[in-house]
Design a protein around this motif. Structure first.
Motif, PDB file in Angstrom:
ATOM      1  N   ILE A   1      39.836  29.808  70.854  1.00 13.26           N
ATOM      2  CA  ILE A   1      38.758  30.630  70.291  1.00 13.26           C
ATOM      3  C   ILE A   1      38.744  32.047  70.853  1.00 13.26           C
ATOM      4  O   ILE A   1      37.833  32.821  70.573  1.00 13.26           O
ATOM      5  CB  ILE A   1      37.380  29.986  70.569  1.00 13.26           C
ATOM      6  N   ARG A   2      39.771  32.412  71.628  1.00 17.48           N
ATOM      7  CA  ARG A   2      39.721  33.668  72.380  1.00 17.48           C
ATOM      8  C   ARG A   2      39.534  34.891  71.484  1.00 17.48           C
ATOM      9  O   ARG A   2      38.725  35.763  71.766  1.00 17.48           O
ATOM     10  CB  ARG A   2      40.974  33.817  73.236  1.00 17.48           C
ATOM     11  N   GLY A   3      40.292  34.968  70.408  1.00 19.71           N
ATOM     12  CA  GLY A   3      40.217  36.143  69.538  1.00 19.71           C
ATOM     13  C   GLY A   3      38.835  36.333  68.947  1.00 19.71           C
ATOM     14  O   GLY A   3      38.232  37.407  69.061  1.00 19.71           O
ATOM     15  N   ARG A   4      38.320  35.287  68.323  1.00 17.83           N
ATOM     16  CA  ARG A   4      37.007  35.388  67.681  1.00 17.83           C
ATOM     17  C   ARG A   4      35.893  35.583  68.711  1.00 17.83           C
ATOM     18  O   ARG A   4      34.984  36.388  68.520  1.00 17.83           O
ATOM     19  CB  ARG A   4      36.727  34.139  66.848  1.00 17.83           C
ATOM     20  N   ALA A   5      35.957  34.833  69.811  1.00 21.53           N
ATOM     21  CA  ALA A   5      34.890  34.911  70.814  1.00 21.53           C
ATOM     22  C   ALA A   5      34.872  36.275  71.501  1.00 21.53           C
ATOM     23  O   ALA A   5      33.803  36.849  71.739  1.00 21.53           O
ATOM     24  CB  ALA A   5      35.052  33.799  71.851  1.00 21.53           C
ATOM     25  N   SER A   6      36.044  36.827  71.817  1.00 26.67           N
ATOM     26  CA  SER A   6      36.105  38.151  72.441  1.00 26.67           C
ATOM     27  C   SER A   6      35.565  39.219  71.490  1.00 26.67           C
ATOM     28  O   SER A   6      34.851  40.136  71.911  1.00 26.67           O
ATOM     29  CB  SER A   6      37.544  38.491  72.839  1.00 26.67           C
ATOM     30  N   GLY A   7      35.898  39.091  70.204  1.00 27.34           N
ATOM     31  CA  GLY A   7      35.374  40.028  69.218  1.00 27.34           C
ATOM     32  C   GLY A   7      33.861  39.944  69.101  1.00 27.34           C
ATOM     33  O   GLY A   7      33.176  40.968  68.989  1.00 27.34           O
ATOM     34  N   LEU A   8      33.327  38.713  69.161  1.00 23.26           N
ATOM     35  CA  LEU A   8      31.883  38.530  69.082  1.00 23.26           C
ATOM     36  C   LEU A   8      31.198  39.139  70.311  1.00 23.26           C
ATOM     37  O   LEU A   8      30.166  39.808  70.188  1.00 23.26           O
ATOM     38  CB  LEU A   8      31.557  37.036  68.991  1.00 23.26           C
ATOM     39  N   ALA A   9      31.784  38.939  71.488  1.00 23.54           N
ATOM     40  CA  ALA A   9      31.217  39.513  72.714  1.00 23.54           C
ATOM     41  C   ALA A   9      31.223  41.034  72.641  1.00 23.54           C
ATOM     42  O   ALA A   9      30.229  41.689  73.006  1.00 23.54           O
ATOM     43  CB  ALA A   9      32.008  39.033  73.932  1.00 23.54           C
ATOM     44  N   SER A  10      32.321  41.612  72.176  1.00 23.33           N
ATOM     45  CA  SER A  10      32.407  43.069  72.053  1.00 23.33           C
ATOM     46  C   SER A  10      31.369  43.596  71.082  1.00 23.33           C
ATOM     47  O   SER A  10      30.721  44.628  71.335  1.00 23.33           O
ATOM     48  CB  SER A  10      33.818  43.471  71.600  1.00 23.33           C
ATOM     49  N   SER A  11      31.181  42.902  69.961  1.00 20.80           N
ATOM     50  CA  SER A  11      30.202  43.343  68.957  1.00 20.80           C
ATOM     51  C   SER A  11      28.782  43.330  69.527  1.00 20.80           C
ATOM     52  O   SER A  11      28.018  44.281  69.341  1.00 20.80           O
ATOM     53  CB  SER A  11      30.271  42.448  67.719  1.00 20.80           C
ATOM     54  N   PHE A  12      28.430  42.262  70.254  1.00 20.44           N
ATOM     55  CA  PHE A  12      27.091  42.199  70.845  1.00 20.44           C
ATOM     56  C   PHE A  12      26.908  43.292  71.893  1.00 20.44           C
ATOM     57  O   PHE A  12      25.822  43.852  72.049  1.00 20.44           O
ATOM     58  CB  PHE A  12      26.856  40.814  71.466  1.00 20.44           C
ATOM     59  N   ASN A  13      27.980  43.613  72.617  1.00 21.58           N
ATOM     60  CA  ASN A  13      27.901  44.662  73.611  1.00 21.58           C
ATOM     61  C   ASN A  13      27.634  46.019  72.955  1.00 21.58           C
ATOM     62  O   ASN A  13      26.781  46.785  73.397  1.00 21.58           O
ATOM     63  CB  ASN A  13      29.209  44.704  74.409  1.00 21.58           C
ATOM     64  N   TRP A  14      28.333  46.303  71.866  1.00 28.29           N
ATOM     65  CA  TRP A  14      28.125  47.570  71.163  1.00 28.29           C
ATOM     66  C   TRP A  14      26.755  47.616  70.493  1.00 28.29           C
ATOM     67  O   TRP A  14      26.103  48.671  70.448  1.00 28.29           O
ATOM     68  CB  TRP A  14      29.221  47.792  70.125  1.00 28.29           C
ATOM     69  N   ILE A  15      26.308  46.484  69.974  1.00 26.77           N
ATOM     70  CA  ILE A  15      24.963  46.437  69.375  1.00 26.77           C
ATOM     71  C   ILE A  15      23.906  46.760  70.429  1.00 26.77           C
ATOM     72  O   ILE A  15      22.972  47.531  70.184  1.00 26.77           O
ATOM     73  CB  ILE A  15      24.697  45.060  68.736  1.00 26.77           C
ATOM     74  N   GLY A  16      24.062  46.184  71.616  1.00 23.76           N
ATOM     75  CA  GLY A  16      23.129  46.488  72.698  1.00 23.76           C
ATOM     76  C   GLY A  16      23.164  47.946  73.087  1.00 23.76           C
ATOM     77  O   GLY A  16      22.121  48.584  73.302  1.00 23.76           O
ATOM     78  N   SER A  17      24.378  48.502  73.183  1.00 18.91           N
ATOM     79  CA  SER A  17      24.527  49.920  73.525  1.00 18.91           C
ATOM     80  C   SER A  17      23.842  50.809  72.492  1.00 18.91           C
ATOM     81  O   SER A  17      23.138  51.765  72.836  1.00 18.91           O
ATOM     82  CB  SER A  17      26.018  50.263  73.614  1.00 18.91           C
ATOM     83  N   TRP A  18      24.037  50.481  71.220  1.00 23.62           N
ATOM     84  CA  TRP A  18      23.421  51.257  70.136  1.00 23.62           C
ATOM     85  C   TRP A  18      21.895  51.166  70.182  1.00 23.62           C
ATOM     86  O   TRP A  18      21.200  52.185  70.095  1.00 23.62           O
ATOM     87  CB  TRP A  18      23.948  50.749  68.789  1.00 23.62           C
ATOM     88  N   LEU A  19      21.370  49.961  70.350  1.00 23.06           N
ATOM     89  CA  LEU A  19      19.913  49.789  70.325  1.00 23.06           C
ATOM     90  C   LEU A  19      19.246  50.494  71.505  1.00 23.06           C
ATOM     91  O   LEU A  19      18.187  51.122  71.347  1.00 23.06           O
ATOM     92  CB  LEU A  19      19.560  48.303  70.327  1.00 23.06           C
ATOM     93  N   VAL A  20      19.865  50.422  72.694  1.00 28.70           N
ATOM     94  CA  VAL A  20      19.281  51.099  73.861  1.00 28.70           C
ATOM     95  C   VAL A  20      19.270  52.608  73.643  1.00 28.70           C
ATOM     96  O   VAL A  20      18.271  53.289  73.905  1.00 28.70           O
ATOM     97  CB  VAL A  20      20.047  50.729  75.144  1.00 28.70           C
ATOM     98  N   GLY A  21      20.396  53.147  73.130  1.00 26.56           N
ATOM     99  CA  GLY A  21      20.438  54.575  72.861  1.00 26.56           C
ATOM    100  C   GLY A  21      19.444  55.004  71.802  1.00 26.56           C
ATOM    101  O   GLY A  21      18.892  56.109  71.857  1.00 26.56           O
ATOM    102  N   LEU A  22      19.191  54.124  70.846  1.00 29.22           N
ATOM    103  CA  LEU A  22      18.288  54.451  69.740  1.00 29.22           C
ATOM    104  C   LEU A  22      16.824  54.388  70.158  1.00 29.22           C
ATOM    105  O   LEU A  22      16.034  55.293  69.852  1.00 29.22           O
ATOM    106  CB  LEU A  22      18.538  53.483  68.575  1.00 29.22           C
ATOM    107  N   ILE A  23      16.436  53.316  70.862  1.00 28.87           N
ATOM    108  CA  ILE A  23      15.002  53.088  71.077  1.00 28.87           C
ATOM    109  C   ILE A  23      14.458  53.728  72.346  1.00 28.87           C
ATOM    110  O   ILE A  23      13.239  53.893  72.474  1.00 28.87           O
ATOM    111  CB  ILE A  23      14.676  51.574  71.100  1.00 28.87           C
TER     112      ILE A  23
END
Length: 474
Positions: free
Chosen positions: A392-414
């Motif tokens: 599951i490494r490919g999909r799971a690593s991609g999911l972790a990266s996406s959540f990390n960027w989502i968090g980065s975006w939301l913190v910068g936004l709010i």
């Protein structure tokens, strides 16, 4: 063809590692540059009371990066790592320049800059995913662990570079200062492009495409012992075969099956907590934070980002020294606890002593950055790289990266929206509570990966799945 071979033959491993690291500098520069540009941009476009627009302008790059990393990963499997890094550098150059020449059209200017920075974010997300992947495929196995620390050092060095550039340009007329700060991001992108032009494609990608002769040739440039080349080629083939079989047997639903759920939640959770703990609120807005605390103009507080940048670089070097001396969980929990207290204590002190020195909060922010720099900042990606089983490494690593960027975006936004509606101490106290929740999450949901093989880590997930299945009420 002989000329090409001779040209490639001259490429040293040091040259390859330097430009792999330079991708981190490019990534870090763009993270940091808006810190200094924002005060001048706000004054030039009269956005002092437009918290939502300020949040969107700042966070637009992270929003684009959410999609850039995922898109680049898929395209690199088709066109190659090297070609996609070159394409990312071109996109980065173009939209950095377009950011710097934003037209002055009133409120419409802000929307133009938001769109341009979203497109720039595609390149940022792509570079953040592609360069470490390329480096890991070029580096010998014994050097891969150190490269994660080196990559973090280069990212924070890029941030420090952007803070220094911002400081040097601060005395220019306001409208020129922020434009040059944003536009000069094209320079490291150009250097990366010119450097990568001389680099070969990764052996792993070449083998995927059936070009074993070229893969062998590339390995001969970067491996000192010829006897190791055959062994490495065989290993790459075997791993690629296993990954292909794994991808055929797994789907997104597999990630949350009983066997893998524990490890997926652990890896993705750590990646998400790293951002929701609020680090980027400091990195993007420190001049505005100091302005709100002291009343001094944000444009006159550009020394503080440099202080933060120096702390980040020193912390990344400390991490490289202690990385293999302490357990991952220990460092994450100690770091998270100190980070949480650094955010919560200013609110407590301000409540008990309403006349506290306004710079107290800035001192505590420096403590936060120091502990973040050698714990959660580098360890998140070390753990993500170790915790996911091959299937599951490919999909799971991609999911972790996406959540990390989502968090980065939301913190910068709010963050600017939150500070416009409540005291800064209260905002940071909220992030402090999230830090403490992160410590609890690590203690209860994250396995120790230091010193364990990938098979042992996978067995922990399997055993946890069996326990959950036999005790469904838990």
């Amino acid at each position: 063809m002989n000329v090409m071979a001779k040209a490639e033959k001259k490429i040293s491993s040091a040259f390859i590692y330097f430009f792999g690291s330079f991708g981190g500098i490019l990534f870090g520069y763009d993270i940091g540059v808006m810190t200094g540009a924002l005060p001048f941009l706000q004054a030039d476009w009269h956005l002092e009371n437009a918290a939502s627009l300020v949040g969107w302008i700042t966070s637009a790059v992270m929003f684009g990066a959410i999609f850039g990393g995922a898109l680049a990963g898929q395209l690199s499997d088709k066109f190659g790592r090297r070609k996609m890094i070159l394409m990312s550098a071109i996109v980065f150059m173009v939209f950095s320049v377009l950011s710097g020449v934003s037209p002055d059209m009133g409120e419409a200017s802000a929307y133009y800059l938001i769109i341009v920075r979203m497109l720039l974010g595609l390149a940022v997300g792509a570079a953040s995913a592609l360069v470490p992947a390329y480096m890991s495929e070029m580096a010998p196995a014994k050097a891969r662990g150190r490269l994660s620390g080196l990559n973090q050092t280069m990212i924070v060095s890029g941030m420090l570079l952007s803070y220094v550039v911002d400081f040097l340009l601060k005395d220019l007329p306001g409208e020129w200062a922020w434009r040059l700060m944003l536009g000069l991001a094209a320079v490291p992108a150009l250097i990366l492009f010119l450097g990568v032009l001389r680099l070969p494609e990764s052996p792993r990608f070449l083998l995927r495409k059936g070009d074993e002769a070229q893969a062998r040739k590339v390995l001969s440039y970067i491996r000192k012992n010829p006897a190791d080349i055959d062994q490495e080629l065989a290993s790459i083939k075997e791993t690629a075969k296993e990954e292909q079989q794994a991808n055929q047997k797994t789907s997104w639903s597999t990630l949350f099956s009983g066997k893998y759920r524990y490890l997926v939640i652990a890896g993705v959770g750590v990646a998400a907590f790293q951002q929701f703990q609020g680090a980027n609120a400091i990195f993007y807005y420190i001049p505005l934070i100091v302005q709100k605390a002291t009343g001094q103009a944000a444009s006159s507080n550009l020394m503080w980002p440099i202080v933060q940048g120096v702390i980040l670089v020193i912390g990344s070097l400390v991490y490289m020294w202690i990385a293999d001396k302490f357990n991952r969980r220990t460092l994450l929990m100690v770091g998270g606890a100190v980070m949480g207290l650094s955010f919560i204590l200013p609110a407590v002190i301000n409540w008990m002593m309403p006349n506290m020195n306004p710079m107290t909060i800035v001192v505590f922010l420096c403590i936060y950055v120091a502990f973040y720099s050698f714990t959660w900042a580098p360890l998140t990606w070390v753990l993500v790289g170790e915790i996911f089983p091959l299937a599951i490494r490919g999909r799971a690593s991609g999911l972790a990266s996406s959540f990390n960027w989502i968090g980065s975006w939301l913190v910068g936004l709010i963050f600017p929206i939150m500070t416009a509606s409540m005291p800064q101490e209260a905002v940071f106290a909220i992030f402090g509570i999230i830090c403490i929740l992160g410590v609890i999450f690590v203690k209860t949901c994250v396995p120790e990966t230091r010193g364990h093989t990938l098979e042992e880590i996978e067995e922990q997930g399997t055993n946890r799945g069996r326990v959950k299945a036999s005790n469904p009420e838990n």
